[in-house]
Every structure is written in structure tokens, then in C-alpha cells.
Scaffold this motif. Structure first.
Motif, PDB file in Angstrom:
ATOM      1  N   VAL A  82      15.638 -27.503  -3.510  1.00 23.46           N
ATOM      2  CA  VAL A  82      15.784 -28.491  -4.356  1.00 23.46           C
ATOM      3  C   VAL A  82      15.091 -29.700  -4.026  1.00 23.46           C
ATOM      4  CG1 VAL A  82      17.254 -29.804  -5.881  1.00 23.46           C
ATOM      5  CG2 VAL A  82      18.033 -27.648  -5.044  1.00 23.46           C
ATOM      6  N   THR A  83      13.919 -30.123  -4.702  1.00 15.08           N
ATOM      7  CA  THR A  83      13.134 -31.306  -4.475  1.00 15.08           C
ATOM      8  C   THR A  83      13.589 -32.376  -5.579  1.00 15.08           C
ATOM      9  OG1 THR A  83      11.421 -30.332  -2.948  1.00 15.08           O
ATOM     10  CG2 THR A  83      10.969 -32.484  -3.981  1.00 15.08           C
ATOM     11  N   PHE A  84      13.839 -33.712  -4.905  1.00 14.42           N
ATOM     12  CA  PHE A  84      14.008 -35.043  -5.902  1.00 14.42           C
ATOM     13  C   PHE A  84      12.861 -35.963  -5.854  1.00 14.42           C
ATOM     14  CE2 PHE A  84      18.288 -33.408  -5.090  1.00 14.42           C
ATOM     15  CZ  PHE A  84      18.943 -33.445  -6.336  1.00 14.42           C
ATOM     16  N   VAL A  85      12.267 -36.082  -6.776  1.00 16.27           N
ATOM     17  CA  VAL A  85      11.254 -37.121  -7.132  1.00 16.27           C
ATOM     18  C   VAL A  85      11.815 -38.380  -7.904  1.00 16.27           C
ATOM     19  CG1 VAL A  85       9.483 -35.517  -6.466  1.00 16.27           C
ATOM     20  CG2 VAL A  85      10.039 -36.111  -8.930  1.00 16.27           C
ATOM     21  N   GLY A 176      14.213 -43.178 -19.729  1.00 16.84           N
ATOM     22  CA  GLY A 176      15.277 -42.999 -20.794  1.00 16.84           C
ATOM     23  C   GLY A 176      16.588 -43.863 -20.730  1.00 16.84           C
ATOM     24  N   PHE A 177      16.718 -44.732 -19.893  1.00 12.62           N
ATOM     25  CA  PHE A 177      18.189 -45.501 -19.757  1.00 12.62           C
ATOM     26  C   PHE A 177      17.788 -46.830 -19.158  1.00 12.62           C
ATOM     27  CE2 PHE A 177      17.664 -42.311 -16.172  1.00 12.62           C
ATOM     28  CZ  PHE A 177      17.498 -43.433 -15.023  1.00 12.62           C
ATOM     29  N   SER A 178      18.585 -47.878 -19.408  1.00  9.64           N
ATOM     30  CA  SER A 178      18.091 -49.265 -19.370  1.00  9.64           C
ATOM     31  C   SER A 178      18.365 -49.871 -17.880  1.00  9.64           C
ATOM     32  CB  SER A 178      19.049 -49.964 -20.505  1.00  9.64           C
ATOM     33  OG  SER A 178      20.182 -49.918 -20.216  1.00  9.64           O
ATOM     34  N   PHE A 179      19.287 -48.917 -17.315  1.00  5.88           N
ATOM     35  CA  PHE A 179      19.766 -49.524 -15.688  1.00  5.88           C
ATOM     36  C   PHE A 179      18.524 -49.058 -14.904  1.00  5.88           C
ATOM     37  CE2 PHE A 179      21.234 -45.265 -14.843  1.00  5.88           C
ATOM     38  CZ  PHE A 179      21.831 -44.917 -16.213  1.00  5.88           C
ATOM     39  N   TRP A 180      18.299 -50.047 -14.131  1.00  8.02           N
ATOM     40  CA  TRP A 180      17.111 -49.866 -13.022  1.00  8.02           C
ATOM     41  C   TRP A 180      17.853 -49.087 -11.653  1.00  8.02           C
ATOM     42  CZ3 TRP A 180      11.814 -51.717 -12.671  1.00  8.02           C
ATOM     43  CH2 TRP A 180      11.262 -51.952 -13.826  1.00  8.02           C
ATOM     44  N   MET A 181      17.804 -47.802 -11.724  1.00 14.59           N
ATOM     45  CA  MET A 181      18.164 -46.954 -10.675  1.00 14.59           C
ATOM     46  C   MET A 181      17.119 -45.943 -10.256  1.00 14.59           C
ATOM     47  SD  MET A 181      22.096 -46.862 -11.482  1.00 14.59           S
ATOM     48  CE  MET A 181      22.688 -46.342  -9.803  1.00 14.59           C
ATOM     49  N   LEU A 182      16.955 -45.474  -8.927  1.00 11.30           N
ATOM     50  CA  LEU A 182      15.917 -44.552  -8.731  1.00 11.30           C
ATOM     51  C   LEU A 182      16.658 -43.646  -7.629  1.00 11.30           C
ATOM     52  CD1 LEU A 182      12.414 -46.324  -7.965  1.00 11.30           C
ATOM     53  CD2 LEU A 182      13.232 -44.691 -10.051  1.00 11.30           C
ATOM     54  N   PRO A 183      16.114 -42.343  -7.678  1.00 10.85           N
ATOM     55  CA  PRO A 183      16.678 -41.589  -6.586  1.00 10.85           C
ATOM     56  C   PRO A 183      15.521 -41.440  -5.244  1.00 10.85           C
ATOM     57  CG  PRO A 183      15.450 -40.288  -8.384  1.00 10.85           C
ATOM     58  CD  PRO A 183      15.815 -41.651  -8.734  1.00 10.85           C
ATOM     59  N   MET A 184      16.413 -41.572  -4.413  1.00 10.81           N
ATOM     60  CA  MET A 184      15.629 -41.461  -3.084  1.00 10.81           C
ATOM     61  C   MET A 184      14.988 -40.171  -3.118  1.00 10.81           C
ATOM     62  SD  MET A 184      14.585 -42.828  -0.122  1.00 10.81           S
ATOM     63  CE  MET A 184      15.932 -44.190   0.399  1.00 10.81           C
ATOM     64  N   PRO A 185      13.420 -40.014  -2.823  1.00  7.36           N
ATOM     65  CA  PRO A 185      12.998 -38.644  -2.674  1.00  7.36           C
ATOM     66  C   PRO A 185      13.685 -37.849  -1.511  1.00  7.36           C
ATOM     67  CG  PRO A 185      11.366 -40.230  -2.510  1.00  7.36           C
ATOM     68  CD  PRO A 185      12.518 -41.028  -2.448  1.00  7.36           C
ATOM     69  N   ALA A 186      13.571 -36.394  -2.057  1.00  7.88           N
ATOM     70  CA  ALA A 186      14.518 -35.871  -1.024  1.00  7.88           C
ATOM     71  C   ALA A 186      14.248 -34.166  -1.060  1.00  7.88           C
ATOM     72  CB  ALA A 186      15.974 -35.909  -1.080  1.00  7.88           C
ATOM     73  N   THR A 187      14.134 -33.460  -0.248  1.00 13.97           N
ATOM     74  CA  THR A 187      14.284 -31.849  -0.447  1.00 13.97           C
ATOM     75  C   THR A 187      15.337 -31.456   0.607  1.00 13.97           C
ATOM     76  OG1 THR A 187      11.566 -32.027  -0.453  1.00 13.97           O
ATOM     77  CG2 THR A 187      12.870 -30.200   0.338  1.00 13.97           C
ATOM     78  N   TYR A 188      16.119 -30.637  -0.316  1.00 11.07           N
ATOM     79  CA  TYR A 188      17.027 -29.634   0.193  1.00 11.07           C
ATOM     80  C   TYR A 188      16.981 -28.218   0.138  1.00 11.07           C
ATOM     81  CZ  TYR A 188      19.958 -33.934   0.070  1.00 11.07           C
ATOM     82  OH  TYR A 188      20.683 -35.363   0.139  1.00 11.07           O
ATOM     83  N   VAL A 189      17.653 -27.372   1.232  1.00 11.29           N
ATOM     84  CA  VAL A 189      17.642 -25.989   1.248  1.00 11.29           C
ATOM     85  C   VAL A 189      18.871 -25.437   1.031  1.00 11.29           C
ATOM     86  CG1 VAL A 189      16.835 -23.870   2.627  1.00 11.29           C
ATOM     87  CG2 VAL A 189      15.405 -25.909   2.728  1.00 11.29           C
ATOM     88  N   PRO A 203      11.422 -41.384   1.818  1.00 11.13           N
ATOM     89  CA  PRO A 203       9.838 -41.174   1.033  1.00 11.13           C
ATOM     90  C   PRO A 203       8.984 -40.262   1.883  1.00 11.13           C
ATOM     91  CG  PRO A 203      10.658 -43.568   1.443  1.00 11.13           C
ATOM     92  CD  PRO A 203      11.591 -42.714   2.298  1.00 11.13           C
ATOM     93  N   ASP A 204       9.083 -39.867   3.110  1.00  9.15           N
ATOM     94  CA  ASP A 204       8.230 -38.820   3.584  1.00  9.15           C
ATOM     95  C   ASP A 204       8.961 -37.467   3.483  1.00  9.15           C
ATOM     96  OD1 ASP A 204       6.302 -40.764   4.710  1.00  9.15           O
ATOM     97  OD2 ASP A 204       7.908 -41.437   6.077  1.00  9.15           O
ATOM     98  N   SER A 205       9.944 -37.098   2.579  1.00  8.50           N
ATOM     99  CA  SER A 205      10.778 -35.842   2.497  1.00  8.50           C
ATOM    100  C   SER A 205      10.023 -34.992   1.587  1.00  8.50           C
ATOM    101  CB  SER A 205      11.930 -36.295   2.257  1.00  8.50           C
ATOM    102  OG  SER A 205      12.307 -36.512   1.032  1.00  8.50           O
ATOM    103  N   ILE A 206       8.790 -35.401   0.885  1.00  7.83           N
ATOM    104  CA  ILE A 206       8.370 -34.643  -0.146  1.00  7.83           C
ATOM    105  C   ILE A 206       6.993 -34.293   0.263  1.00  7.83           C
ATOM    106  CG2 ILE A 206      10.055 -35.024  -1.755  1.00  7.83           C
ATOM    107  CD1 ILE A 206       7.927 -36.753  -2.948  1.00  7.83           C
ATOM    108  N   SER A 207       6.470 -34.212   1.621  1.00  9.00           N
ATOM    109  CA  SER A 207       5.076 -34.168   1.872  1.00  9.00           C
ATOM    110  C   SER A 207       4.696 -32.688   2.240  1.00  9.00           C
ATOM    111  CB  SER A 207       4.622 -34.957   3.222  1.00  9.00           C
ATOM    112  OG  SER A 207       5.595 -34.292   4.219  1.00  9.00           O
ATOM    113  N   GLY A 208       3.617 -32.174   2.533  1.00  8.94           N
ATOM    114  CA  GLY A 208       3.268 -30.891   3.005  1.00  8.94           C
ATOM    115  C   GLY A 208       3.954 -30.420   4.125  1.00  8.94           C
ATOM    116  N   THR A 209       4.060 -31.488   5.129  1.00  8.98           N
ATOM    117  CA  THR A 209       4.853 -31.280   6.470  1.00  8.98           C
ATOM    118  C   THR A 209       6.124 -30.764   5.985  1.00  8.98           C
ATOM    119  OG1 THR A 209       3.355 -33.036   7.409  1.00  8.98           O
ATOM    120  CG2 THR A 209       5.325 -32.320   8.385  1.00  8.98           C
ATOM    121  N   THR A 210       6.844 -31.408   5.141  1.00 10.40           N
ATOM    122  CA  THR A 210       8.190 -31.052   4.855  1.00 10.40           C
ATOM    123  C   THR A 210       8.479 -29.738   4.358  1.00 10.40           C
ATOM    124  OG1 THR A 210       9.000 -33.382   4.522  1.00 10.40           O
ATOM    125  CG2 THR A 210      10.182 -31.613   3.596  1.00 10.40           C
TER     126      THR A 210
END
Length: 228
Positions: A82-85, A176-189, A203-210
Motif C-alpha cells: 500500500v503506497t500513499f501519495v 475535494g475538501f476545504s481543509f488543508w491536510m496532506l498524507p505523508m508519503p508512505a509505503t507499507y507491506v 518523502p523518500d519512501s516512494i522512490s525506486g530504492t524503496t
């Protein structure tokens, strides 16, 4: 397995590693992306972010084509990546999705599945998937519910919000929503029981190295392979 976070690691990203990644993106998007990545690195991984050996929450989200995708159904038949962007407009996130797409054959050969999650709604995920010809399910996290359940959401500071608006990026439009929030990029197995076996957050968790790290993690998982 140990968690990996970007805090304290060199501030290298896919957009700095390859000029090819920058093709198709406006200079404004690239600069904005770097601003967000710098802020996220400075903010650090959210305290509540889920870690290795913790159970992951199951979820049901719409895919880019409108089909509902169940994480429970997926991970019961195969380990799940599962990868979050934070947006397909972002060169950093786009590079991560391309890297995940490039590893699709290897991921399937390892008996696993991969999905990506973005807060964007409407045509944006579908258009990105079509334009980049990705063999990857991209799910829309409506109202950031799933990102919140993984402990990845941060409030965008007023200073960063002001600078983004000055650059023409209003996150309320694509998300699609008014509040300013962002998910931290992440990759889970996740293993087939829903336990997190690898957590790469930052921020470096969705690279080719990951992606290479994820493939190595899959090789350590036990359990039956999915049927063809």
C-alpha cells in the motif's frame, strides 16, 4: 522488520535523481513539490504513523475507474503493498507511482499485489493512470479517512498554505475538501493477516530504492502464493 523513515536521511528524491522524471511537469509544479517535500522532512514522520508489526486497518475505497476495492479481500489472498501519495500532480509522487508500476511484474511474481492511495478525487487519478499507462490500481481516499487511520495526516501550516496559493495550487480543488491536510508519503507491506511487515514513511519512501526494499521484504514473507 524495522521501519524506515526519511528523517535524518539525505534529502535525495526521484525528482533530483533523474531528469526524465521531470518531463511533463511544469517548473511551478517541480518547485512546489520541493517546497512540500522540504516541509514534510522538517516536520518529520507523524507521531501516530503505523509501524512494523502493528495491524493495519482494512478499508474500502473507489479505484480510478469507479470500482470499489477492498484491502481485506486483496490481502487475504496475497501480501499487499500500500503506497500513499499526496497528489498525482507532484513529480515526487508521480515518480513513486511509476517505480511501483515498473515493479509490477516482480511484485506479482513474488505472489503479492500493489495499490496506491491519493486524496485526489474525480478524473485526476483516472487521467493520470491513463496518460502514464500504469498497470496499477489508484484509489481515492475521500476525506483522508484511510490516511488518518494509518496516522499519516499532517495539517499544512499557514505559511506553506500561503506560499502554495501564491503559486496557484489550491489543494481544496483536487482533493475535494476545504481543509488543508496532506498524507505523508508512505509505503507499507502487509502480510495476509493484515500485519505490517515493512513501514517506509516520509518523502523518500516512494522512490525506486524503496520499491527494491519492498521486493526484498516480500521475499521474507511466508505463506501460500495466490492462485493464477
Amino acid at each position: 522488520m524495522d521501519d524506515e523513515v526519511s528523517k535524518g536521511r539525505p534529502a535525495s528524491t526521484p525528482i533530483e535523481a533523474s531528469a526524465k522524471t521531470l518531463s511533463g511537469f511544469r517548473t511551478l509544479d517541480i518547485r512546489t513539490d520541493r517546497l512540500l517535500s522540504s516541509w514534510l522532512r522538517e516536520a518529520g514522520v507523524p507521531e501516530g504513523a503505523l509501524k512494523a508489526n502493528e495491524p493495519a486497518p482494512d478499508f474500502l475505497l473507489p479505484e480510478a475507474t469507479g470500482k470499489l476495492v477492498s484491502s481485506l479481500e486483496l490481502r487475504q489472498t496475497a501480501p499487499l503493498i500500500v503506497t500513499f501519495v499526496y497528489g498525482t500532480w507532484s513529480p515526487l509522487c508521480a515518480a513513486g507511482l511509476r517505480a511501483l508500476h515498473g515493479a509490477t511484474a516482480s511484485i506479482r511474481a513474488a505472489g503479492a499485489r500493489a495499490i496506491a492511495i491519493t486524496p485526489e478525487t474525480g478524473d485526476l487519478p483516472r487521467n493520470f493512470k491513463r496518460d502514464h499507462r500504469l498497470d496499477l490500481e489508484i484509489l481515492s481516499d475521500l476525506d483522508l479517512g484511510v490516511s488518518l487511520s494509518f496516522g499519516l495526516v499532517s495539517v499544512v501550516p499557514a505559511e506553506i498554505k500561503s506560499r502554495l496559493l501564491q503559486r496557484g495550487l489550491d489543494l481544496s480543488a483536487p482533493n475535494g475538501f476545504s481543509f488543508w491536510m496532506l498524507p505523508m508519503p508512505a509505503t507499507y507491506v502487509l502480510d495476509q493477516r493484515g500485519i505490517i511487515r515493512r513501514a517506509c514513511v516520509g518523502p523518500d519512501s516512494i522512490s525506486g530504492t524503496t520499491t527494491e526494499t519492498v521486493l526484498a521484504a516480500l521475499s521474507e514473507l511466508d505463506g501460500p502464493k495466490p492462485r493464477p
